[in-house]
Design a protein around this motif. Sequence first.
Motif, PDB file in Angstrom:
ATOM      1  N   ALA A 155       0.864  -1.386  -0.150  1.00  0.00           N
ATOM      2  CA  ALA A 155      -0.168  -0.012  -0.117  1.00  0.00           C
ATOM      3  C   ALA A 155       0.921   1.123   0.087  1.00  0.00           C
ATOM      4  CB  ALA A 155      -0.971   0.062   1.307  1.00  0.00           C
ATOM      5  N   ALA A 157      -0.863  -5.000   0.585  1.00  0.00           N
ATOM      6  CA  ALA A 157      -2.404  -4.822   0.456  1.00  0.00           C
ATOM      7  C   ALA A 157      -2.723  -6.257  -0.126  1.00  0.00           C
ATOM      8  CB  ALA A 157      -2.421  -3.540  -0.271  1.00  0.00           C
ATOM      9  N   VAL A 212      -5.590   2.414  -2.663  1.00  0.00           N
ATOM     10  CA  VAL A 212      -4.236   2.726  -2.295  1.00  0.00           C
ATOM     11  C   VAL A 212      -3.341   3.201  -3.134  1.00  0.00           C
ATOM     12  CG1 VAL A 212      -4.263   0.788  -0.575  1.00  0.00           C
ATOM     13  CG2 VAL A 212      -3.234   0.175  -2.828  1.00  0.00           C
ATOM     14  N   VAL A 256      -5.884  -0.681   6.382  1.00  0.00           N
ATOM     15  CA  VAL A 256      -4.362  -0.879   5.671  1.00  0.00           C
ATOM     16  C   VAL A 256      -3.507   0.393   6.122  1.00  0.00           C
ATOM     17  CG1 VAL A 256      -2.978  -1.253   3.524  1.00  0.00           C
ATOM     18  CG2 VAL A 256      -5.557  -1.992   3.775  1.00  0.00           C
TER      19      VAL A 256
END
Length: 418
Positions: free
Chosen positions: A39, A156, A174, A150
Motif C-alpha cells: 500500500a 495490500a 491505495v 491498511v
Amino acid sequence: MISVEDHLAKVRALLSRPAGVELPLADCAGKVLVADVQAGVSLPPFDNSAMDGFAVRSVDVVGASAEKPAVLPVVADIPAGRTDVPTLLPGTAHRIMTGAAMPSGADSVVPVEHTETGAWADSDQDSEPAVRVLAGAAPGAHVRRTGEDVTSGAVALSGGTVLGPAHLGLAAAVGLDRLTVHAAPKVLVVSTGSELVLPPEPLRHGQIYESNSVMLTAALRGLGCEVETVRSVADDVETFRAAIEPKLATTDLVVTSGGVSAGAYEVVKDALTGIGVEFAKVGMQPGGPQGCGRWNGVPVVTLPGNPVAVLVSFEVFLRPALRTVLGQQDVQRTKVPARLTETLTSPRGKRQYRRGYYTAPDRADSADSALVTGVVGPRGGPGSHLLAAFTQANCLIVLPEDRTEAPEGSEVEVLLLG
C-alpha cells in the motif's frame, strides 16, 4: 498402466509459468497477481468521520441527554473533500459529513440523529448557529482512524491472488492504476471425431452433437486462459495436422479430446505418436486413456472423448497444473470426508471418480463437532457418457485403487466442486 500422480507430474512438467504483464486495473479481473503489492498510502489516509453529524470534544458532551442537552456553537462546516479543516476550539462543534477529515482538537462525532440544530438563548453566542447534543459521545466514537484498514507500506494484496472486484477496488484505494499479472495462457482446444456435429445442424443416425470443446472452453476461461477452439475435426491424420499445425506458433498449450484410446480410428494418437507426445493408460475411471508431450515444442495434453471423462480429466490433471503455473494459492479442490448414503463398487487397480452430491454436517447436532462428517450420495452411474448426472453433482467421490467396495455408511474422500 501409470498412476494418477505420475501423469499429473508429467502434465505439470510440460507447463511453464507465463510472463508477467502490466495492465490497467479494469483489465485485471480474473487474472493472477504476480507478486505482493504494498500500500502506498494508509486506509483511511486520515482520521475521518463515520457518520453525518458534529465533530466535538467528548469532554464537552459528557452527560448530555434530551432532558439536559449540551449546547455548542457550530463554528465550521466540514464537507467530504475539504482540505483546509480548521482546528476545533474547546466548547464548540463543527458540522461534519461522512468521510470528511476530523478537525484537530476533536475526538468524537455525535450522529445527526442525536442532535437538534438552531440558536437558543442559552447559547454563549446567540448570533451563531448552535447544536443541541442530546447524547454523550465517548472518545473515538464514530471516528475512522488512519490506517484502520491498511497501513502504508503493508502488503495490500498477496502474489497469487485471483483478482476480483474487491481486490481491484483495494488496489485503486491505495493509489494504484495498474497491476502486474500473469499473462493469460493461450490454449487451443481441439475436439475430434467424425461423428461430431455442430448445433443447429440436424443429426443423422450415428451422429452426436459436439460438447467437449464447449465444456473445456468454459473451464479454461474460468482459470483465466484465452481459448481458441477447433471443433469436430474428422478422424483423419492429415486433416487433423492441417487444422492444428498452423496455429501452434501462437499457442501456449493444446488440449485435445477424443482419439486417444485403442480403437482403429484414434486420430490424435495416430497423428502425434513418435513426434513428441506419449500416450498411456492411467489407473483411473473414468479417463483412463491419456497423453501428453510436445508438438513442435508446444505442450499438448490429450484427453479421452467421453464427456464425463473429459471433465474428470480436467479436474484431476489440467486444473491443478494450470493453477500451479499461474501461481495461484489454492491449487487443489477442497477435500472433505463424507459418509456414503449407498454402497459403491469400483474396479481394483483404478482410482474411481464418481459424481456425487455432498451435504455438509449440521454441527449444532453434535457435542463433538470434530467427529461430524457430511454425507454424500452418487449421482448417476460410473459410465463416462452420463453427462446429465454431472449437472446434478457438487463433488467427486474418490475411491482409491485398492478399494473395490465402499459400503453404505462408510467414509470416503470427497472433492468439492465450485
